[in-house]
Design a protein around this motif. Structure first.
Motif, PDB file in Angstrom:
ATOM      1  N   THR A 106      -5.009  -8.201  15.353  1.00 56.19           N
ATOM      2  CA  THR A 106      -4.131  -8.999  14.481  1.00 56.19           C
ATOM      3  C   THR A 106      -4.809  -9.556  13.220  1.00 56.19           C
ATOM      4  O   THR A 106      -4.213  -9.478  12.136  1.00 56.19           O
ATOM      5  CB  THR A 106      -3.473 -10.131  15.298  1.00 56.19           C
ATOM      6  N   PRO A 107      -6.016 -10.107  13.298  1.00 55.66           N
ATOM      7  CA  PRO A 107      -6.631 -10.597  12.054  1.00 55.66           C
ATOM      8  C   PRO A 107      -6.749  -9.501  10.995  1.00 55.66           C
ATOM      9  O   PRO A 107      -6.419  -9.722   9.819  1.00 55.66           O
ATOM     10  CB  PRO A 107      -8.006 -11.094  12.513  1.00 55.66           C
ATOM     11  N   GLY A 108      -7.172  -8.322  11.404  1.00 56.24           N
ATOM     12  CA  GLY A 108      -7.281  -7.208  10.459  1.00 56.24           C
ATOM     13  C   GLY A 108      -5.922  -6.774   9.952  1.00 56.24           C
ATOM     14  O   GLY A 108      -5.757  -6.455   8.771  1.00 56.24           O
ATOM     15  N   MET A 109      -4.942  -6.757  10.851  1.00 54.20           N
ATOM     16  CA  MET A 109      -3.571  -6.401  10.456  1.00 54.20           C
ATOM     17  C   MET A 109      -3.052  -7.369   9.386  1.00 54.20           C
ATOM     18  O   MET A 109      -2.435  -6.963   8.401  1.00 54.20           O
ATOM     19  CB  MET A 109      -2.637  -6.467  11.668  1.00 54.20           C
ATOM     20  N   LEU A 110      -3.292  -8.650   9.604  1.00 54.88           N
ATOM     21  CA  LEU A 110      -2.791  -9.662   8.671  1.00 54.88           C
ATOM     22  C   LEU A 110      -3.438  -9.503   7.289  1.00 54.88           C
ATOM     23  O   LEU A 110      -2.762  -9.601   6.263  1.00 54.88           O
ATOM     24  CB  LEU A 110      -3.051 -11.069   9.219  1.00 54.88           C
ATOM     25  N   LEU A 111      -4.736  -9.257   7.274  1.00 51.77           N
ATOM     26  CA  LEU A 111      -5.420  -9.089   5.983  1.00 51.77           C
ATOM     27  C   LEU A 111      -4.901  -7.849   5.258  1.00 51.77           C
ATOM     28  O   LEU A 111      -4.652  -7.893   4.042  1.00 51.77           O
ATOM     29  CB  LEU A 111      -6.941  -8.972   6.203  1.00 51.77           C
ATOM     30  N   ALA A 112      -4.734  -6.755   5.994  1.00 53.86           N
ATOM     31  CA  ALA A 112      -4.243  -5.519   5.378  1.00 53.86           C
ATOM     32  C   ALA A 112      -2.799  -5.701   4.911  1.00 53.86           C
ATOM     33  O   ALA A 112      -2.414  -5.254   3.826  1.00 53.86           O
ATOM     34  CB  ALA A 112      -4.350  -4.360   6.368  1.00 53.86           C
ATOM     35  N   ALA A 113      -1.985  -6.365   5.723  1.00 46.68           N
ATOM     36  CA  ALA A 113      -0.581  -6.575   5.358  1.00 46.68           C
ATOM     37  C   ALA A 113      -0.462  -7.501   4.143  1.00 46.68           C
ATOM     38  O   ALA A 113       0.365  -7.280   3.254  1.00 46.68           O
ATOM     39  CB  ALA A 113       0.185  -7.158   6.546  1.00 46.68           C
ATOM     40  N   GLN A 114      -1.309  -8.514   4.090  1.00 45.00           N
ATOM     41  CA  GLN A 114      -1.255  -9.434   2.955  1.00 45.00           C
ATOM     42  C   GLN A 114      -1.594  -8.717   1.645  1.00 45.00           C
ATOM     43  O   GLN A 114      -1.079  -9.046   0.586  1.00 45.00           O
ATOM     44  CB  GLN A 114      -2.205 -10.621   3.191  1.00 45.00           C
ATOM     45  N   ASP A 115      -2.431  -7.707   1.736  1.00 44.47           N
ATOM     46  CA  ASP A 115      -2.756  -6.898   0.565  1.00 44.47           C
ATOM     47  C   ASP A 115      -1.486  -6.258   0.001  1.00 44.47           C
ATOM     48  O   ASP A 115      -1.312  -6.159  -1.217  1.00 44.47           O
ATOM     49  CB  ASP A 115      -3.778  -5.827   0.986  1.00 44.47           C
ATOM     50  N   LEU A 116      -0.591  -5.869   0.900  1.00 41.91           N
ATOM     51  CA  LEU A 116       0.694  -5.294   0.489  1.00 41.91           C
ATOM     52  C   LEU A 116       1.613  -6.378  -0.082  1.00 41.91           C
ATOM     53  O   LEU A 116       2.259  -6.182  -1.108  1.00 41.91           O
ATOM     54  CB  LEU A 116       1.341  -4.647   1.721  1.00 41.91           C
ATOM     55  N   VAL A 117       1.636  -7.525   0.582  1.00 41.47           N
ATOM     56  CA  VAL A 117       2.479  -8.637   0.125  1.00 41.47           C
ATOM     57  C   VAL A 117       2.113  -9.016  -1.311  1.00 41.47           C
ATOM     58  O   VAL A 117       2.980  -9.285  -2.154  1.00 41.47           O
ATOM     59  CB  VAL A 117       2.322  -9.863   1.061  1.00 41.47           C
ATOM     60  N   LEU A 118       0.823  -9.009  -1.620  1.00 42.21           N
ATOM     61  CA  LEU A 118       0.361  -9.429  -2.942  1.00 42.21           C
ATOM     62  C   LEU A 118       0.765  -8.455  -4.046  1.00 42.21           C
ATOM     63  O   LEU A 118       0.721  -8.791  -5.222  1.00 42.21           O
ATOM     64  CB  LEU A 118      -1.161  -9.612  -2.938  1.00 42.21           C
ATOM     65  N   LYS A 119       1.176  -7.256  -3.662  1.00 45.49           N
ATOM     66  CA  LYS A 119       1.632  -6.303  -4.688  1.00 45.49           C
ATOM     67  C   LYS A 119       3.013  -6.694  -5.208  1.00 45.49           C
ATOM     68  O   LYS A 119       3.464  -6.195  -6.238  1.00 45.49           O
ATOM     69  CB  LYS A 119       1.633  -4.883  -4.133  1.00 45.49           C
ATOM     70  N   ASN A 120       3.689  -7.576  -4.455  1.00 47.23           N
ATOM     71  CA  ASN A 120       4.914  -8.200  -4.946  1.00 47.23           C
ATOM     72  C   ASN A 120       6.005  -7.207  -5.325  1.00 47.23           C
ATOM     73  O   ASN A 120       6.602  -7.312  -6.382  1.00 47.23           O
ATOM     74  CB  ASN A 120       4.568  -9.096  -6.149  1.00 47.23           C
ATOM     75  N   LYS A 121       6.231  -6.238  -4.478  1.00 44.68           N
ATOM     76  CA  LYS A 121       7.324  -5.289  -4.685  1.00 44.68           C
ATOM     77  C   LYS A 121       7.835  -4.851  -3.324  1.00 44.68           C
ATOM     78  O   LYS A 121       7.225  -5.172  -2.302  1.00 44.68           O
ATOM     79  CB  LYS A 121       6.880  -4.094  -5.534  1.00 44.68           C
ATOM     80  N   LYS A 122       8.930  -4.122  -3.322  1.00 47.61           N
ATOM     81  CA  LYS A 122       9.501  -3.673  -2.044  1.00 47.61           C
ATOM     82  C   LYS A 122       8.847  -2.360  -1.617  1.00 47.61           C
ATOM     83  O   LYS A 122       8.434  -1.557  -2.453  1.00 47.61           O
ATOM     84  CB  LYS A 122      11.015  -3.490  -2.189  1.00 47.61           C
ATOM     85  N   PHE A 123       8.766  -2.177  -0.289  1.00 46.84           N
ATOM     86  CA  PHE A 123       8.161  -0.963   0.260  1.00 46.84           C
ATOM     87  C   PHE A 123       9.056  -0.395   1.354  1.00 46.84           C
ATOM     88  O   PHE A 123       9.697  -1.147   2.092  1.00 46.84           O
ATOM     89  CB  PHE A 123       6.781  -1.268   0.858  1.00 46.84           C
ATOM     90  N   THR A 124       9.081   0.921   1.454  1.00 46.14           N
ATOM     91  CA  THR A 124       9.795   1.566   2.571  1.00 46.14           C
ATOM     92  C   THR A 124       8.951   1.417   3.831  1.00 46.14           C
ATOM     93  O   THR A 124       7.744   1.147   3.765  1.00 46.14           O
ATOM     94  CB  THR A 124      10.001   3.073   2.303  1.00 46.14           C
ATOM     95  N   ARG A 125       9.588   1.644   4.985  1.00 45.75           N
ATOM     96  CA  ARG A 125       8.822   1.597   6.245  1.00 45.75           C
ATOM     97  C   ARG A 125       7.710   2.643   6.234  1.00 45.75           C
ATOM     98  O   ARG A 125       6.626   2.410   6.739  1.00 45.75           O
ATOM     99  CB  ARG A 125       9.760   1.834   7.438  1.00 45.75           C
ATOM    100  N   GLU A 126       8.005   3.798   5.633  1.00 44.85           N
ATOM    101  CA  GLU A 126       6.994   4.853   5.581  1.00 44.85           C
ATOM    102  C   GLU A 126       5.794   4.389   4.732  1.00 44.85           C
ATOM    103  O   GLU A 126       4.639   4.639   5.086  1.00 44.85           O
ATOM    104  CB  GLU A 126       7.618   6.130   4.988  1.00 44.85           C
ATOM    105  N   GLU A 127       6.070   3.720   3.629  1.00 46.99           N
ATOM    106  CA  GLU A 127       4.962   3.227   2.789  1.00 46.99           C
ATOM    107  C   GLU A 127       4.165   2.140   3.513  1.00 46.99           C
ATOM    108  O   GLU A 127       2.946   2.060   3.388  1.00 46.99           O
ATOM    109  CB  GLU A 127       5.527   2.692   1.464  1.00 46.99           C
ATOM    110  N   ILE A 128       4.873   1.304   4.255  1.00 46.47           N
ATOM    111  CA  ILE A 128       4.168   0.267   5.038  1.00 46.47           C
ATOM    112  C   ILE A 128       3.276   0.937   6.084  1.00 46.47           C
ATOM    113  O   ILE A 128       2.103   0.598   6.233  1.00 46.47           O
ATOM    114  CB  ILE A 128       5.179  -0.694   5.698  1.00 46.47           C
ATOM    115  N   ARG A 129       3.828   1.911   6.778  1.00 46.27           N
ATOM    116  CA  ARG A 129       3.036   2.635   7.786  1.00 46.27           C
ATOM    117  C   ARG A 129       1.812   3.289   7.151  1.00 46.27           C
ATOM    118  O   ARG A 129       0.717   3.268   7.701  1.00 46.27           O
ATOM    119  CB  ARG A 129       3.897   3.707   8.468  1.00 46.27           C
TER     120      ARG A 129
END
Ligand code: FES
Ligand code: FES
Length: 155
Positions: A106-129
């Motif tokens: 989870t700590p690694g997941m949160l850091l990686a996910a926050q990197d996506l959040v900071l891009k400040n745009k919408k993403f498809t599930r495929e892009e998130i994966r």
């Protein structure tokens, strides 16, 4: 420590000066010298993402970076980003969507996910994966993790 080197870096907003061995990995330095054990060590060779950290704004594998390479850098760990509440939305979503079981990843997941959040745009599930494909979880099957991240980035 015959060949030890002095390094100075900023960890979670605090300036730190320490003597390290040239071969010491950044993740080991943080965990063993600074007691920041929130970031985990899994594979130790850059595959699982459990050791994900942020260095000068970029997510990195703490097991692939030497502590000496972080000299002069700003390092953010899951502890600092939790204390500052930067991860609060993701943590809430992970909790609500049952996106963790043992919590090791989870700590690694949160850091990686926050990197996506900071891009400040919408993403498809495929892009998130795709973005999260370097972070392994042996418990959840990933569906709930993607659900939680999707809620935050597209919410
Ligand atoms: S412990 Fe660093 S990627 Fe697995
Ligand atoms: S919740 Fe156990 S490894 Fe992901």
């Amino acid at each position: 420590m015959e060949h030890a080197l002095d390094i100075t870096l900023t960890v979670n907003g605090t300036r730190v000066r320490h003597r390290v061995e040239p071969r010491e990995h950044l993740i080991d330095f943080l965990r063993e010298k600074l007691g920041l054990t929130g970031s985990h060590v899994g594979c130790e060779h850059g595959v699982c993402g459990a050791c994900t950290l942020r260095v000068d704004g970029q997510i990195v594998r703490g097991c692939l970076m030497l502590a000496v390479q972080a000299n002069g850098c700003r390092v953010d760990t899951v502890e600092g980003l939790s204390d500052s509440k930067e991860l609060a939305r993701l943590q809430k979503a992970f909790h609500e969507k049952n996106a963790l079981q043992c919590g090791f990843c989870t700590p690694g997941m949160l850091l990686a996910a926050q990197d996506l959040v900071l891009k400040n745009k919408k993403f498809t599930r495929e892009e998130i994966r795709q973005h999260m494909s370097g972070n392994y979880c042996r418990c959840t099957g990933y569906q709930a993790i993607v659900d939680a991240i999707e809620e935050v980035v597209n919410g």
